[in-house]
Motif scaffolding. Structure first.
Motif, PDB file in Angstrom:
ATOM      1  N   ARG A   1       0.203   5.548   6.071  1.00 29.69           N
ATOM      2  CA  ARG A   1       0.351   5.641   7.522  1.00 29.69           C
ATOM      3  C   ARG A   1       0.937   4.352   8.068  1.00 29.69           C
ATOM      4  O   ARG A   1       0.919   3.320   7.388  1.00 29.69           O
ATOM      5  CB  ARG A   1      -0.982   5.961   8.212  1.00 29.69           C
TER       6      ARG A   1
ATOM      7  N   LYS B   1       7.992   7.737   8.957  1.00 31.52           N
ATOM      8  CA  LYS B   1       6.772   7.628   9.757  1.00 31.52           C
ATOM      9  C   LYS B   1       6.856   6.479  10.759  1.00 31.52           C
ATOM     10  O   LYS B   1       6.188   6.513  11.800  1.00 31.52           O
ATOM     11  CB  LYS B   1       5.543   7.481   8.849  1.00 31.52           C
TER      12      LYS B   1
ATOM     13  N   ASP C   1      -3.853   6.695  16.095  1.00 31.20           N
ATOM     14  CA  ASP C   1      -2.414   6.896  15.971  1.00 31.20           C
ATOM     15  C   ASP C   1      -1.713   6.616  17.302  1.00 31.20           C
ATOM     16  O   ASP C   1      -0.586   6.101  17.331  1.00 31.20           O
ATOM     17  CB  ASP C   1      -2.118   8.327  15.519  1.00 31.20           C
TER      18      ASP C   1
END
Length: 268
Positions: A92, A154, A243
């Motif tokens: 991530r 990402k 996030d």
């Protein structure tokens, strides 16, 4: 020290408020910042953060010397200038704060809930380890230029998500981040509002956080700043390390590309 600083600020702001409204060219905030010179109480957070970083703690009785902030294990200097970024081990995008939480959990065995029990200090007896650890890591990037990686899908997705959140209007006042920070020349009382969509303003603003806030007697991180923006929009708290928080940070960090880091800085 704190009482003396607050007393000085009270005098400075009293004088500023008593000045004629027409004197728009003067900047009282910049003036009292200049009077402090190189003196910044943030150094005490940096020192405590360094001690926490190098002290074996947690169930695994380990320190954070093996933490990879993106430039290799144990390399802290310059790392903040290249965050947020994608980390393969976590799969991530992470900013500095979420990466520190991840390292503490994997290397030291400290649960995120334990580390984040006190997310933000209160300027008095309540101290946050995260604010100290962040101050230490950021201080080792002072003088470096922002150069956030932007190759991984990402990373690009985080930027687009951050931009969408920045312009999203919600809450009882139908506010967004852009309500205050997407046009030049805006002010709230004595405070100039940077246009975070303008590269020049974004570089100046982003690179000065984290910062020691004299009026609060506390060092404040980017996580705190974003959460405070949500508070002023009357939105729910921004989840620490979420996030959404990382995406917003990515948006701002990319907009500040090339800016020289001055953080931890000194603010009103």
């Amino acid at each position: 020290m704190r009482s003396g600083l607050l007393k000085w600020v009270a005098v400075a702001l009293t004088g500023a408020l008593a000045a004629p409204v027409a004197a728009q060219d003067s900047d009282p905030i910049a003036e009292y910042r200049a009077m402090f010179g190189d003196d910044n109480p943030a150094i005490f957070w940096e020192m405590r953060g360094e001690e926490l970083w190098k002290t074996a703690r947690g169930p695994k009785n380990a320190d954070l010397s093996g933490c990879d902030l993106g430039l290799g294990k144990g390399v802290v200097a310059g790392a903040y200038a290249q965050l947020p970024r994608y980390f393969k081990d976590a799969d991530r995008v992470q900013d500095l704060e979420s990466r520190i939480v991840w390292c503490a959990q994997t290397l030291q065995g400290i649960a995120p809930a334990e580390l984040l029990k006190i997310r933000f200090g209160n300027g008095d007896d309540q101290r946050s380890d995260m604010e100290a650890l962040t101050a230490y890591a950021v201080s080792l990037s002072k003088g470096r230029k922002m150069a956030v990686p932007f190759d991984h899908p990402k990373e690009k997705a985080a930027y687009e998500t951050g931009r969408a959140i920045f312009f999203y209007r919600a809450g009882p006042h139908d506010f967004s981040c852009s309500t205050c920070h997407a046009a030049s020349g805006k002010r709230i009382r004595l405070q100039a509002l940077p246009n975070l969509t303008d590269p020049a303003d974004a570089r100046t603003a982003y690179t000065s956080w984290p910062a020691y806030r004299i009026s609060q007697g506390e060092l404040r991180t980017m996580e705190w700043r974003l959460n405070d923006c949500f508070r002023q929009q009357r939105l729910p708290d921004l989840e620490y390390g979420s996030d959404a928080a990382i995406a917003l940070t990515m948006f701002l960090a990319r907009n500040a590309e090339g800016g020289e880091l001055t953080a931890p800085a000194l603010k009103r």
